[in-house]
Design a protein around this motif. Structure first.
Motif, short mmCIF file in Angstrom:
data_model
loop_
_atom_site.label_atom_id
_atom_site.label_comp_id
_atom_site.label_asym_id
_atom_site.label_seq_id
_atom_site.Cartn_x
_atom_site.Cartn_y
_atom_site.Cartn_z
N UNK A 162 7.84 74.32 65.96
CA UNK A 162 8.51 73.23 65.25
C UNK A 162 8.36 73.40 63.75
N UNK A 163 7.17 73.78 63.32
CA UNK A 163 6.94 74.00 61.88
C UNK A 163 7.84 75.12 61.35
N UNK A 164 8.03 76.17 62.14
CA UNK A 164 8.94 77.23 61.72
C UNK A 164 10.38 76.71 61.62
N UNK A 165 10.79 75.87 62.58
CA UNK A 165 12.13 75.30 62.51
C UNK A 165 12.31 74.42 61.28
N UNK A 166 11.21 73.88 60.77
CA UNK A 166 11.25 73.02 59.59
C UNK A 166 11.08 73.81 58.30
N UNK A 167 11.03 75.14 58.39
CA UNK A 167 10.98 75.96 57.19
C UNK A 167 9.60 76.15 56.61
#
Length: 301
Positions: A162-167
């Motif tokens: 999720x953190x990766x999806x949030x940049x």
């Protein structure tokens, strides 16, 4: 009469759980009455939280706590027709009679190519825990750096994705080389085996020399004491679990990082996923959208 198999907590755990702590029993169930349904388990959950929660939420002789995906096989409740699937908190048992108050229907638009087991994982309580820890506790922002320990677990692996999806930049710690390889497959920027690195402090510094804005804490103990020292000023720490402590027979002690927390003005907050239960419907739909978008890239366990 309908028969159910139930796993009973025969005695409270002392140290690591043992086979002898459990007992398999048969239970006779009555036929469903008006408003009730008969459920048959499809998937059962086994989660780390069960270890500490069993001590405070259970008595010896209780059915082992846990969530399950179940199929409605008899129904006298129009809200849950025969053949539908639900998530239930009825524990480790094969069949259950429910009045419908403790069950939730699987999302209506659940895709056929996604296993219903994900309702106990990425699109269930572990996924929601990851989401709320990041959004509600850490208030994570694009461009920030996140540290996740026990990162290959059901919660940690989703938190990192999720953190990766949030940049965000994501660093994960795990306890085997296979788990480290798995984290890299999931898209973690950096991952290391905390059991084999010469120095945890150096491994954290090498992975993110500038430090960490957010820390998703699943482990506790000595790892936490070292990681807190690597936080940036005004860093946020979401305390989800303390798995290194669960099987201790003697409580661990210090060191105590209070001065570092004061000087860096850190925020450290424990949380339980049920605090944001009112958001679950919308959150699960978001999680389902994400899992469909990234399914081709083998993201989400």
């Amino acid at each position: 009469m309908v028969q159910a198999k139930t796993w009973i907590l025969k005695q409270h755990f002392e140290g690591f759980p043992k086979d002898t702590d459990f007992e398999l029993k048969l239970e006779q169930l009555s036929e469903p009455r008006d408003g009730e349904v008969l459920l048959e388990a499809v998937f059962l959950s086994v989660d780390p939280y069960m270890r500490p929660f069993s001590r405070v939420r259970m008595q010896a002789g209780d059915v082992m706590i846990g969530t399950q995906v179940a199929k409605v096989i008899q129904s006298k409740n129009p809200s849950f027709p025969v053949g539908c699937h639900v998530v239930s908190r009825c524990g480790w048992r094969t069949r259950t009679v429910s009045d419908g108050s403790d069950i939730t229907k699987i999302l209506a638009d659940w895709p056929q190519d996604v296993s219903l087991s994900h309702a106990l994982g990425a699109i269930g309580m572990p996924g929601l825990t990851a989401l709320y820890g990041l959004e509600e506790v850490c208030a994570i922002k694009p461009g920030e750096t996140l540290l996740v320990n026990a990162a290959a677990g059901a919660v940690g692996s989703v938190a990192g994705q999720i953190a990766k999806l949030k940049g965000c930049k994501v660093v994960g710690s795990a306890g085997s080389d296979d788990k480290v390889a798995y984290l890299k497959e999931l898209g973690f920027d950096q991952a290391f085996n905390y059991k084999t690195v010469p120095s945890l402090e150096e491994a954290l510094k090498n992975a993110s020399p500038e430090g960490y804005d957010c820390y998703f804490e699943n482990v506790g103990g000595p790892f936490s004491s070292v990681a807190i020292l690597q936080m940036k000023a005004f860093g946020r720490i979401a305390v989800c679990g303390g798995i290194s402590l669960y099987n201790d027979t003697t409580p661990q002690t210090g060191p105590y990082p209070h001065l570092q927390m004061i000087f860096k003005q850190l925020k450290m907050e424990g949380f339980l996923v049920g605090r944001w239960e009112h958001k679950n419907d919308e959150s699960l739909k978001r999680m389902l959208t994400w899992i469909q978008e990234v399914h081709q890239n083998a993201w989400f366990p």
